[in-house]
Structures are given as C-alpha cells and as structure tokens.
Design a protein around this motif. Structure first.
Motif, PDB file in Angstrom:
ATOM      1  N   LYS A 164     -40.002  20.241   0.515  1.00 28.57           N
ATOM      2  CA  LYS A 164     -40.213  19.810   1.904  1.00 28.57           C
ATOM      3  C   LYS A 164     -40.744  21.009   2.696  1.00 28.57           C
ATOM      4  CE  LYS A 164     -37.402  17.628   5.537  1.00 28.57           C
ATOM      5  NZ  LYS A 164     -38.331  17.966   6.545  1.00 28.57           N
ATOM      6  N   VAL A 165     -41.928  20.848   3.307  1.00 34.31           N
ATOM      7  CA  VAL A 165     -42.548  21.994   3.992  1.00 34.31           C
ATOM      8  C   VAL A 165     -42.864  21.654   5.445  1.00 34.31           C
ATOM      9  CG1 VAL A 165     -43.550  23.107   1.962  1.00 34.31           C
ATOM     10  CG2 VAL A 165     -44.801  21.265   3.100  1.00 34.31           C
ATOM     11  N   ASN A 166     -43.335  22.645   6.197  1.00 35.35           N
ATOM     12  CA  ASN A 166     -43.797  22.396   7.567  1.00 35.35           C
ATOM     13  C   ASN A 166     -45.117  23.137   7.789  1.00 35.35           C
ATOM     14  OD1 ASN A 166     -43.219  25.109   8.153  1.00 35.35           O
ATOM     15  ND2 ASN A 166     -41.089  24.595   8.588  1.00 35.35           N
ATOM     16  N   TRP A 167     -45.582  23.163   9.039  1.00 39.25           N
ATOM     17  CA  TRP A 167     -46.909  23.740   9.308  1.00 39.25           C
ATOM     18  C   TRP A 167     -46.994  25.221   8.944  1.00 39.25           C
ATOM     19  CZ3 TRP A 167     -51.401  21.494  10.035  1.00 39.25           C
ATOM     20  CH2 TRP A 167     -51.400  20.147  10.382  1.00 39.25           C
ATOM     21  N   ALA A 168     -45.857  25.919   9.007  1.00 37.83           N
ATOM     22  CA  ALA A 168     -45.887  27.356   8.700  1.00 37.83           C
ATOM     23  C   ALA A 168     -46.328  27.617   7.259  1.00 37.83           C
ATOM     24  CB  ALA A 168     -44.509  27.961   8.942  1.00 37.83           C
ATOM     25  N   PHE A 169     -46.197  26.593   6.414  1.00 37.90           N
ATOM     26  CA  PHE A 169     -46.579  26.770   5.012  1.00 37.90           C
ATOM     27  C   PHE A 169     -48.090  26.675   4.809  1.00 37.90           C
ATOM     28  CE2 PHE A 169     -42.597  26.632   2.475  1.00 37.90           C
ATOM     29  CZ  PHE A 169     -41.692  26.522   3.533  1.00 37.90           C
ATOM     30  N   THR A 170     -48.833  26.381   5.875  1.00 37.77           N
ATOM     31  CA  THR A 170     -50.294  26.294   5.722  1.00 37.77           C
ATOM     32  C   THR A 170     -50.975  27.631   6.033  1.00 37.77           C
ATOM     33  OG1 THR A 170     -50.572  25.604   8.018  1.00 37.77           O
ATOM     34  CG2 THR A 170     -50.312  23.849   6.386  1.00 37.77           C
ATOM     35  N   LEU A 171     -50.173  28.625   6.464  1.00 36.24           N
ATOM     36  CA  LEU A 171     -50.787  29.883   6.923  1.00 36.24           C
ATOM     37  C   LEU A 171     -51.451  30.670   5.794  1.00 36.24           C
ATOM     38  CD1 LEU A 171     -47.977  30.828   9.411  1.00 36.24           C
ATOM     39  CD2 LEU A 171     -50.344  30.313  10.010  1.00 36.24           C
ATOM     40  N   GLY A 172     -50.922  30.552   4.567  1.00 35.42           N
ATOM     41  CA  GLY A 172     -51.557  31.211   3.424  1.00 35.42           C
ATOM     42  C   GLY A 172     -52.940  30.628   3.192  1.00 35.42           C
ATOM     43  N   SER A 173     -53.035  29.295   3.222  1.00 36.70           N
ATOM     44  CA  SER A 173     -54.340  28.645   3.025  1.00 36.70           C
ATOM     45  C   SER A 173     -55.275  28.972   4.185  1.00 36.70           C
ATOM     46  CB  SER A 173     -54.166  27.131   2.918  1.00 36.70           C
ATOM     47  OG  SER A 173     -53.236  26.846   1.913  1.00 36.70           O
TER      48      SER A 173
END
Ligand code: HEM
Length: 219
Positions: free
Chosen positions: A29-38
C-alpha cells in the motif's frame, strides 16, 4: 500485424519476461510520496535530453560561452524553451531528489535490506548537486563567474587538502579557460557517467528488493 511483429521480437529478445521482472511487480500500500523516485528518474532523462540539445550550440570557451547562450535564447528555434527547461529542471531535480531522500528517511526505507539502495542514493544526491554546481558556471556571466569563485574558495578552506583541491577544480589559482573546460567536461561527461552507473545499481536494487511498506507502529 503488430502482434505478429511483437511475438517475433519477443521470441528473440524475451520482451515479456523483461516486462514481468521490471514493471509487473507486486507493491505494498503506497501513497504519492512513493512516486518521487520515478519523478527524479523523469527529471534525469529530461535534463539529459535538453542538455544534449544545448550542446549543439553552446561553446565552452570564455570568448564565446556567453554569446552562445544569447544565441540559443534569441536566435535558435525554441532555444529559449530548451534552455528554460534545463535551467529550471536542474533546480527542480535538486528539490525532488532531496524530498525523495526525506521519504526514505521518514519511512525508514534505508533499513535492512536496503542499505545499499540508500548509499547509492546518497552518491546520486551528491552527483545531482555537482551537476548543478558545474552547470552554473557554463553561461560565463558575472553571476556564474563570482558564484564559482566563491564556491571554489570554500573548498580552499578544507584543512590540508583544501588549496590543492581548489587549484585542481580551477585548473590554476584563478578562474580561466581551463576552469570552464573542466567544469564543462565534468558537467557533460564525468558526472553523467557516474550518475548513469550508480542509477543502474540503484534501480537494480529497487527491482531486486521490491518497494518497502510503510512501517506499522510496532515495527
Ligand atoms: C538521481 C536521483 C535518484 C533517482 C533517479 C532515484 C530513483 C528511484 C526510484 C525510481 C525508486 C523506486 C520508486 C520509489 O520508491 O520512489 C527509488 C527507490 C529508493 N531510493 Fe532513490 N533515486 C534517487 C536518489 C535517491 C537518494 C538521494 C536516496 C537517499 C539518500 C535514495 C534512496 C532510495 C531508497 C532507499 C529506495 C528504496 C525505497 C523502498 O524500497 O521503499 N534515492 N529511487
């Protein structure tokens, strides 16, 4: 027709298994903060593409660097846009990579078994800062000249090796043609090569270890 071509290629290159390993992975389960690497990855590509386009017109010599930037801004079709994206993209990249690092810190993603992902990340951040520092001199205007004079003088204050490091960066005691050549070479070859190599390891580890989950209270 397209699927016949795809199957032909897949039999030879194993495209479906590459897709399965690289992209078709289970994530917690993730949130928007997990898109920062991409987002950081997107900016690396954007900076690479716009940077390569800029090298078509930029001249890394004190007599012509400033004028070549003016030429890009005023004469080259969409030159202002490409330079603008590269200029603002560099600041955005520093911010996004830094916030990506904060997410790793606050969600404890640096812990076992992701220590090496974190360590390669620290070097990626340093390289990102190095790209910003070396790129800042390239327009060879007053701001660039004096910012680099100050920046390299700070290096001079490091005990014992400071003066040596400063001269190595400047290519002498003062800023000169050699400084511009060194910064240009570091900006377009040395640092990008190191970044691509480290990014390869970073992404390999992300794929190998999977994305970490948000820690629960008792963890
Ligand atoms: C050019 C800079 C960087 C790029 C392009 C990049 C790219 C990525 C990508 C695409 C991911 C997977 C998606 C995600 O979790 O957001 C990731 C994960 C990760 N990155 Fe980065 N990264 C960079 C810098 C950093 C920095 C500065 C650090 C920390 C010092 C770091 C530490 C990590 C860690 C620990 C993970 C694993 C996250 C997890 O498993 O939950 N990265 N990175």
């Amino acid at each position: 027709m397209v699927s016949r071509w795809f199957n032909w290629l897949d039999e030879r290159l194993g495209l479906k298994s590459i897709y399965a390993v690289v992209l078709d992975r289970k994530i917690p389960k993730v949130n928007w903060a997990f898109t920062l690497g991409s987002a950081s990855l997107f900016l690396v590509v954007l900076q690479g593409v716009t940077g390569i386009l800029l090298t078509s017109y930029y001249v890394p010599h004190p007599d012509q660097a400033y004028d070549s930037i003016q030429y890009i801004m005023n004469e080259v079709a969409f030159g202002w846009l490409i330079r603008g994206i590269h200029h603002w993209g560099s600041s955005l990249m520093v911010i996004i990579v830094f916030v990506h690092m904060l997410r790793m810190f606050f969600l404890a993603a640096y812990k076992y078994p992701r220590e090496f992902t974190w360590i390669t990340g620290v070097f990626l951040l340093l390289i990102t800062l190095g790209m910003g520092f070396t790129g800042y001199l390239l327009p060879w205007n007053q701001r660039a000249y004096w910012a680099t004079t100050v920046g390299t003088s700070i290096v001079d204050t490091i005990p014992l090796i400071g003066p040596f490091l400063m001269e190595a960066l400047r290519g002498g005691t003062d800023l000169s043609t050699l400084t511009l050549s060194r910064f240009y070479s570091a900006h377009i070859w040395i640092l990008p090569a190191a970044l691509v190599g480290l990014l390869g390891i970073h992404l390999y580890l992300v794929i190998r270890l999977g994305i970490s989950h948000i820690p629960t209270e008792d963890e």
